[in-house]
Motif scaffolding. Structure first.
Motif, PDB file in Angstrom:
ATOM      1  N   LEU A  67       4.186   1.580  -0.837  1.00  0.00           N
ATOM      2  CA  LEU A  67       5.020   1.790  -2.020  1.00  0.00           C
ATOM      3  C   LEU A  67       4.210   2.473  -3.109  1.00  0.00           C
ATOM      4  N   ASN A  68       2.946   2.091  -3.201  1.00  0.00           N
ATOM      5  CA  ASN A  68       2.092   2.736  -4.205  1.00  0.00           C
ATOM      6  C   ASN A  68       1.840   4.202  -3.865  1.00  0.00           C
ATOM      7  N   MET A  69       1.504   4.464  -2.608  1.00  0.00           N
ATOM      8  CA  MET A  69       1.169   5.841  -2.225  1.00  0.00           C
ATOM      9  C   MET A  69       2.351   6.792  -2.359  1.00  0.00           C
ATOM     10  N   SER A  87       5.062   6.402  -4.338  1.00  0.00           N
ATOM     11  CA  SER A  87       5.805   6.409  -5.593  1.00  0.00           C
ATOM     12  C   SER A  87       5.681   7.779  -6.257  1.00  0.00           C
ATOM     13  N   MET A 112       0.832  -1.206   0.000  1.00  0.00           N
ATOM     14  CA  MET A 112       0.000   0.000   0.000  1.00  0.00           C
ATOM     15  C   MET A 112       0.864   1.252   0.000  1.00  0.00           C
ATOM     16  N   VAL A 163      -0.655  18.936  -6.663  1.00  0.00           N
ATOM     17  CA  VAL A 163      -1.877  19.742  -6.719  1.00  0.00           C
ATOM     18  C   VAL A 163      -1.723  21.005  -5.880  1.00  0.00           C
ATOM     19  N   ASN A 217       0.961  13.230  -5.820  1.00  0.00           N
ATOM     20  CA  ASN A 217      -0.092  13.925  -6.548  1.00  0.00           C
ATOM     21  C   ASN A 217      -0.660  15.072  -5.717  1.00  0.00           C
ATOM     22  N   LEU A 218      -0.831  14.787  -4.445  1.00  0.00           N
ATOM     23  CA  LEU A 218      -1.348  15.828  -3.553  1.00  0.00           C
ATOM     24  C   LEU A 218      -0.368  16.995  -3.483  1.00  0.00           C
ATOM     25  N   ASN A 278       4.372   8.868  -8.835  1.00  0.00           N
ATOM     26  CA  ASN A 278       3.044   9.330  -9.271  1.00  0.00           C
ATOM     27  C   ASN A 278       1.940   8.769  -8.369  1.00  0.00           C
ATOM     28  N   GLY A 279       2.297   8.529  -7.112  1.00  0.00           N
ATOM     29  CA  GLY A 279       1.334   8.035  -6.141  1.00  0.00           C
ATOM     30  C   GLY A 279       0.545   9.154  -5.500  1.00  0.00           C
ATOM     31  N   ALA A 280      -0.352   8.778  -4.607  1.00  0.00           N
ATOM     32  CA  ALA A 280      -1.295   9.734  -4.033  1.00  0.00           C
ATOM     33  C   ALA A 280      -0.609  10.917  -3.338  1.00  0.00           C
TER      34      ALA A 280
END
Lengths: 296, 315
Positions: free
Chosen positions: B144-146, B148, B142, B159, B155-156, B150-152
């Motif tokens: 590693l994805n967040m 990475s 979970m 933004v 991205n935040l 281009n993870g959440a």
């Protein structure tokens, strides 16, 4: 009574400290939950949406593609099969060893202290990785399902909590049974265990979750792909990069899987059983630990 | 009463000879046997195997027959720069854990205890404990994805107009990240222990304090804190007694070669030198012995200091 008290107190509990405190509690809870939400979200998102959206709070389109790929591939199911076998046999083995030992240590007998210290000593000092690895090798357990079952036997913490549970049962029960000539085995299996059923179920669940989450023994000892437990399969999926994920006939057919989506879908599939059991567990966990903490 | 009389009384009470008492308890020993066998085979045999630290392991000879080579393994080990790096990393990460993670569940339990809305309390507590029941494999997936590029999280940041950060390959934040993840996963679980201790505090103490005009801070300071301080001491002793463990399962699932420099701990080092290169089992065992002994010494020392200072200890 409880409810009455709570209603009566409520108006008092509203100064700035409470507001801040509750805000903090809720914020931390959201922080805990967000990664779960994120995983579920990504697992249901189509790749195009995932790449285009700057920051995703809720999904615009849902897709089951990632789950389709996960269930298409055999590895998850072989892993699941292995883990189920390890969990069921493992928990029986755990409970057998732990219950007998907890019951025995609840009694007085010559040498009790020595044996107890000998057991507790292993909590603080162990042989480390290599002697352990060589032991499994010498026992001929390499690449066997048993190598994931036998080495994890008794959790000293659980054993201690069980022992305290047994100690809290009324002594007259065992005394009168003994008077009637019951053997230790009869006492344990006919009297003590039926009385301790909720506790037994709780610890079986504790052990079950540990077994479900186990991957380290598998990583050390299992060489054949079809004997890998679920967590190890999942680890393989997570650690793989890009399009390697679940290279199957889908790829031959020209479908490139959305690797992040597949990874998250595998995670969701793997953790769902634990999540379903969790609400039932939580209460007993807290109780069990409470006994251990207050008395230990 | 004189000493000799006491002794006679004791002897009278312990009339039955040892052999008879053992015989009477024979079934208890039988019940104990499977568990003891488990500990002997899977715990004590590896401890016996630690002798390998002073031997040159030869596969065909096994642990027992392999020739002794004195402290050669340690000599080889102590000149390896990677080993000392792993020791340093272990200590730094463990230190960060004690400094940043350790106090958090204590604080959390005290604050949770101050929440009067019973239902809310129950719900948030359930949520806090949840991550404990997931393996580090799942959590690492979970996370590693967040984290990475281009993870959440990134991205935040993007933004909000901030720059993306390569969390997973950034040596300057990786250790803090590890501690943060540990806090995320284990806070709720550790918290239960302290909450249990708080629940055991006599409620009349709080009532009496209220009558005497104590405010909430007074009650936390003079009732709640003394009520849990003993458990805090015990947990701290245990943590310091395992200072050479900095979270193997966590790190091996999250780290990557770019951050070996700051995150390769003793356990991952042993794993790497044993299973990812031609192994020298003697040297690897020497690391294990070094680690185990250090932990034991630290446990006993901290315990001794705590007994001296506060009268509480674990042994």
């Amino acid at each position: 009574m409880e409810r009455y008290k709570y209603k009566k107190r409520r108006p008092v509990a509203c100064n700035w400290f409470d507001v801040l405190n509750i805000a903090f509690m809720v914020l931390f809870a959201l922080l805990i939950l967000y990664p779960f939400y994120n995983s579920v979200l990504v697992s249901f998102t189509p790749q195009t949406d995932y790449i285009k959206t700057p920051f995703m709070l809720y999904p615009k389109n849902l897709t089951l593609d990632s789950y389709y790929i996960v269930f298409e591939s055999k590895v998850i199911f072989t892993g699941l099969g292995v883990t189920l076998v390890v969990t069921v046999l493992g928990v029986i083995y755990n409970m057998f060893l732990t219950l007998l030992m907890a019951y025995a240590f609840n009694r007085e007998f010559p040498g009790k202290k020595f044996f107890l210290y000998a057991v507790i000593f292993t909590m603080y000092f162990n042989g480390g990785l290599i002697p352990y690895y060589l032991l499994i090798k010498d026992l001929g357990l390499m690449d066997t399902i048993s190598s994931m079952i036998l080495p994890t036997g008794i959790s000293i913490m659980y054993m201690t909590v069980m022992r305290k549970y047994f100690a809290a049962l009324p002594e007259e029960l065992t005394e009168s049974a003994k008077m009637d000539g019951a053997s230790e085995f009869t006492i344990l299996f006919r009297i003590i265990l039926p009385l301790s059923l909720p506790m037994v179920v709780t610890f079986a669940l504790y052990y079950g979750i540990e077994r479900w989450n186990e991957w380290w023994n598998g990583m050390l000892f299992i060489k054949s792909a079809f004997k890998q437990p679920l967590q190890l399969v999942l680890r393989g999926i997570i650690q793989s990069t890009g399009a390697q994920v679940m290279s199957s006939h889908l790829q031959e057919a020209g479908i490139v899987p959305f690797s992040d989506g597949v990874k998250m879908a595998s995670i969701v599939v793997t953790m769902t059983p634990v999540m379903c059991l969790y609400p039932f567990l939580q209460r007993y966990f807290v109780q069990g630990l409470a006994i251990g903490a207050v008395k230990g | 009463m004189s000493g000799s009389t006491l002794r006679t009384i004791r002897q009278m009470r312990r009339k039955k000879p040892l052999r008879q008492r053992i015989w009477e308890n024979r079934y208890i020993y039988l019940l104990l046997l499977p568990g003891l066998l488990f500990f002997i085979i899977f715990k004590y045999v590896p401890i016996y195997g630690l002798q390998l630290a002073f031997k040159r392991y030869q596969v065909n000879l096994g642990i027992n027959m392999s020739p002794w080579n004195g402290v050669d393994n340690f000599r080889l080990l102590f000149v390896d720069g990677d080993f000392w790096k792993s020791v340093r990393n272990t200590l730094v990460i463990a230190y960060l854990q004690i400094l940043l993670f350790f106090p958090f569940p204590i604080l959390l339990s005290i604050l949770l205890n101050e929440v009067r809305q019973t239902r809310l309390k129950k719900v948030v507590q359930t949520i806090y404990t949840l991550p404990h029941f997931l393996s580090w494999v799942i959590v690492s997936g979970m996370v590693l994805n967040m984290l990475s590029s281009n993870g959440a999280i990134n991205n935040l940041l993007a933004v909000m107009g901030l720059e993306r950060v390569q969390f997973l390959t950034n040596k300057s934040v990786f250790r803090q990240l590890l501690v943060l993840l540990l806090t995320w996963k284990e806070s709720g679980w550790s918290c239960i222990l302290y909450l249990a201790a708080i629940t055991a505090i006599d409620p009349s103490l709080y009532e009496a304090a209220t009558i005497d005009g104590a405010n909430r801070w007074h009650k936390i300071r003079f009732i709640t804190w003394p009520g849990i301080s003993m458990i805090v001491v015990v947990t701290l002793i245990l943590r310091i007694g395992s200072i050479m463990d900095a979270g193997f399962e966590q790190i091996i699932n999250i780290y990557n070669p770019t951050v070996y420099e700051v995150a390769d701990i003793i356990d991952t080092y042993v794993y790497r030198i044993t299973f990812q290169r031609p192994a020298n089992f003697g040297v690897s065992t020497a690391v294990g012995l070094f680690k185990g002994l250090t932990n034991c010494i630290l446990l006993l020392t901290t315990n001794w200091i705590c007994v001296r200072i506060s009268g509480t200890g674990i042994v």
